[in-house]
Motif scaffolding. Structure first.
Motif, PDB file in Angstrom:
ATOM      1  N   THR A  49     -23.295  12.336  -3.823  1.00 34.51           N
ATOM      2  CA  THR A  49     -21.999  12.970  -4.016  1.00 34.51           C
ATOM      3  C   THR A  49     -21.653  13.817  -2.790  1.00 34.51           C
ATOM      4  O   THR A  49     -22.543  14.278  -2.065  1.00 34.51           O
ATOM      5  N   PHE A  50     -20.358  14.006  -2.596  1.00 33.09           N
ATOM      6  CA  PHE A  50     -19.858  14.586  -1.352  1.00 33.09           C
ATOM      7  C   PHE A  50     -20.405  15.983  -1.053  1.00 33.09           C
ATOM      8  O   PHE A  50     -20.971  16.224   0.018  1.00 33.09           O
ATOM      9  N   TRP A  51     -20.239  16.925  -1.999  1.00 30.23           N
ATOM     10  CA  TRP A  51     -20.548  18.327  -1.684  1.00 30.23           C
ATOM     11  C   TRP A  51     -22.032  18.577  -1.425  1.00 30.23           C
ATOM     12  O   TRP A  51     -22.376  19.234  -0.429  1.00 30.23           O
ATOM     13  N   PRO A  52     -22.954  18.066  -2.256  1.00 28.20           N
ATOM     14  CA  PRO A  52     -24.373  18.261  -1.933  1.00 28.20           C
ATOM     15  C   PRO A  52     -24.759  17.621  -0.603  1.00 28.20           C
ATOM     16  O   PRO A  52     -25.560  18.174   0.158  1.00 28.20           O
ATOM     17  N   LEU A  53     -24.158  16.454  -0.298  1.00 25.82           N
ATOM     18  CA  LEU A  53     -24.433  15.791   0.978  1.00 25.82           C
ATOM     19  C   LEU A  53     -23.945  16.647   2.139  1.00 25.82           C
ATOM     20  O   LEU A  53     -24.666  16.854   3.127  1.00 25.82           O
ATOM     21  N   LEU A  54     -22.730  17.165   2.018  1.00 21.14           N
ATOM     22  CA  LEU A  54     -22.172  18.007   3.082  1.00 21.14           C
ATOM     23  C   LEU A  54     -23.015  19.259   3.291  1.00 21.14           C
ATOM     24  O   LEU A  54     -23.323  19.624   4.432  1.00 21.14           O
ATOM     25  N   ILE A  55     -23.403  19.908   2.207  1.00 15.41           N
ATOM     26  CA  ILE A  55     -24.202  21.134   2.325  1.00 15.41           C
ATOM     27  C   ILE A  55     -25.565  20.835   2.946  1.00 15.41           C
ATOM     28  O   ILE A  55     -26.012  21.533   3.856  1.00 15.41           O
ATOM     29  N   ALA A  56     -26.222  19.767   2.494  1.00 14.26           N
ATOM     30  CA  ALA A  56     -27.541  19.417   3.024  1.00 14.26           C
ATOM     31  C   ALA A  56     -27.466  19.108   4.514  1.00 14.26           C
ATOM     32  O   ALA A  56     -28.262  19.616   5.315  1.00 14.26           O
ATOM     33  N   GLY A  57     -26.489  18.287   4.901  1.00 12.69           N
ATOM     34  CA  GLY A  57     -26.350  17.933   6.310  1.00 12.69           C
ATOM     35  C   GLY A  57     -26.003  19.124   7.178  1.00 12.69           C
ATOM     36  O   GLY A  57     -26.513  19.272   8.299  1.00 12.69           O
ATOM     37  N   THR A  58     -25.146  20.007   6.664  1.00 11.28           N
ATOM     38  CA  THR A  58     -24.718  21.166   7.447  1.00 11.28           C
ATOM     39  C   THR A  58     -25.831  22.199   7.578  1.00 11.28           C
ATOM     40  O   THR A  58     -26.010  22.792   8.656  1.00 11.28           O
ATOM     41  N   VAL A  59     -26.589  22.409   6.522  1.00 11.21           N
ATOM     42  CA  VAL A  59     -27.740  23.319   6.607  1.00 11.21           C
ATOM     43  C   VAL A  59     -28.757  22.781   7.608  1.00 11.21           C
ATOM     44  O   VAL A  59     -29.284  23.527   8.448  1.00 11.21           O
ATOM     45  N   GLY A  60     -29.041  21.475   7.547  1.00 11.37           N
ATOM     46  CA  GLY A  60     -29.973  20.877   8.502  1.00 11.37           C
ATOM     47  C   GLY A  60     -29.499  21.033   9.935  1.00 11.37           C
ATOM     48  O   GLY A  60     -30.273  21.394  10.827  1.00 11.37           O
ATOM     49  N   SER A  61     -28.214  20.778  10.172  1.00 12.70           N
ATOM     50  CA  SER A  61     -27.629  20.944  11.512  1.00 12.70           C
ATOM     51  C   SER A  61     -27.755  22.378  11.997  1.00 12.70           C
ATOM     52  O   SER A  61     -28.122  22.634  13.147  1.00 12.70           O
ATOM     53  N   THR A  62     -27.421  23.315  11.117  1.00 20.30           N
ATOM     54  CA  THR A  62     -27.438  24.729  11.487  1.00 20.30           C
ATOM     55  C   THR A  62     -28.851  25.186  11.843  1.00 20.30           C
ATOM     56  O   THR A  62     -29.056  25.860  12.854  1.00 20.30           O
ATOM     57  N   LEU A  63     -29.822  24.805  11.038  1.00 14.47           N
ATOM     58  CA  LEU A  63     -31.207  25.210  11.301  1.00 14.47           C
ATOM     59  C   LEU A  63     -31.740  24.567  12.576  1.00 14.47           C
ATOM     60  O   LEU A  63     -32.467  25.200  13.344  1.00 14.47           O
ATOM     61  N   GLY A  64     -31.379  23.299  12.829  1.00  8.20           N
ATOM     62  CA  GLY A  64     -31.804  22.643  14.060  1.00  8.20           C
ATOM     63  C   GLY A  64     -31.243  23.330  15.292  1.00  8.20           C
ATOM     64  O   GLY A  64     -31.943  23.537  16.287  1.00  8.20           O
ATOM     65  N   ASN A  65     -29.970  23.707  15.223  1.00 12.50           N
ATOM     66  CA  ASN A  65     -29.360  24.444  16.336  1.00 12.50           C
ATOM     67  C   ASN A  65     -29.956  25.830  16.486  1.00 12.50           C
ATOM     68  O   ASN A  65     -30.065  26.367  17.586  1.00 12.50           O
ATOM     69  N   TYR A  66     -30.366  26.420  15.364  1.00  9.20           N
ATOM     70  CA  TYR A  66     -30.947  27.758  15.400  1.00  9.20           C
ATOM     71  C   TYR A  66     -32.281  27.764  16.150  1.00  9.20           C
ATOM     72  O   TYR A  66     -32.641  28.767  16.769  1.00  9.20           O
ATOM     73  N   VAL A  67     -33.000  26.650  16.117  1.00  9.09           N
ATOM     74  CA  VAL A  67     -34.255  26.536  16.895  1.00  9.09           C
ATOM     75  C   VAL A  67     -33.967  26.753  18.371  1.00  9.09           C
ATOM     76  O   VAL A  67     -34.658  27.521  19.055  1.00  9.09           O
ATOM     77  N   TRP A  68     -32.915  26.076  18.875  1.00 13.10           N
ATOM     78  CA  TRP A  68     -32.564  26.226  20.295  1.00 13.10           C
ATOM     79  C   TRP A  68     -32.037  27.629  20.594  1.00 13.10           C
ATOM     80  O   TRP A  68     -32.318  28.187  21.655  1.00 13.10           O
ATOM     81  N   PHE A  69     -31.266  28.163  19.670  1.00 14.31           N
ATOM     82  CA  PHE A  69     -30.767  29.521  19.838  1.00 14.31           C
ATOM     83  C   PHE A  69     -31.935  30.505  19.948  1.00 14.31           C
ATOM     84  O   PHE A  69     -31.964  31.358  20.847  1.00 14.31           O
TER      85      PHE A  69
END
Length: 198
Positions: A49-69
């Motif tokens: 479903t759309f919303w859980p997929l969006l949240i999961a993908g966005t959290v993963g993206s944010t945490l991955g970028n946070y590693v570089w930050f």
């Protein structure tokens, strides 16, 4: 259906999506366009479903970028430079790239963290200068999350549209996805092989 890749995405579920998006932002050869696009296909098939997929993908993206930050924020210029010069080949990043991105970040301000989430090449790299200039953690996370959410929404919608559009050519989805992944990996390998130090 010749959709074993889609089944892998579906079997991994939302945690799998989050993990893949985290990895994609730490180690660029795995394209987010494929991960979230396939998520959109799964939404069209009714297995996600759309919303859980969006949240999961966005959290993963944010945490991955946070590693570089965090790498930029904690290591700083003096300790980061020798690491990039030694290991930059495998990330296909030169120190000159880091300096150029830092200058770009300083010229355009912190909103660039949000805006570059839509750039296929700079969306991960910009996290490093954001850390090097000690942008506030909360602001970085908020801008990254917001930008990644917009980008992931577009990818999910695109995947959903693609799934609806190619129902009559269902057998082509698997080969096309494999070709995209192979091209992304080949592009990364080419960058590794042709990489030249500063």
């Amino acid at each position: 259906m010749d959709g074993w890749i889609i089944r892998l995405i579906e079997q991994g579920g939302y945690w799998g999506i989050a993990a893949l998006m985290f990895i994609e932002n730490v180690f660029p050869p795995i394209p987010s366009e494929v991960i979230m696009g396939l998520g959109g296909v799964a939404v069209a098939r009714g297995t996600m479903t759309f919303w859980p997929l969006l949240i999961a993908g966005t959290v993963g993206s944010t945490l991955g970028n946070y590693v570089w930050f965090l790498a930029g924020d904690r290591l700083g210029y003096r300790r980061l430079e020798p690491l990039v010069r030694r290991w930059g080949r495998w990330l296909t990043v030169r120190w000159a790239d880091v300096e150029a991105a830092t200058g770009f970040f300083q010229r355009h301000g912190q909103w660039i963290v949000f805006a570059l989430r839509f750039s296929p090449f700079l969306r991960t790299l910009i996290s490093l200068p954001a850390g090097l200039t000690h942008m506030r953690h909360g602001r970085f996370l908020a801008f990254t999350f917001a930008g990644a959410a917009v980008w992931n929404t577009l990818l999910i919608i695109g995947g959903h549209w693609l799934a609806d559009y190619v129902k009559t050519m269902d057998h082509l989805i698997g080969p096309v996805i494999v070709a995209i992944v192979l091209l992304a990996v080949a592009g990364w390998l080419w960058r590794v092989v042709t990489w030249k130090p500063d």
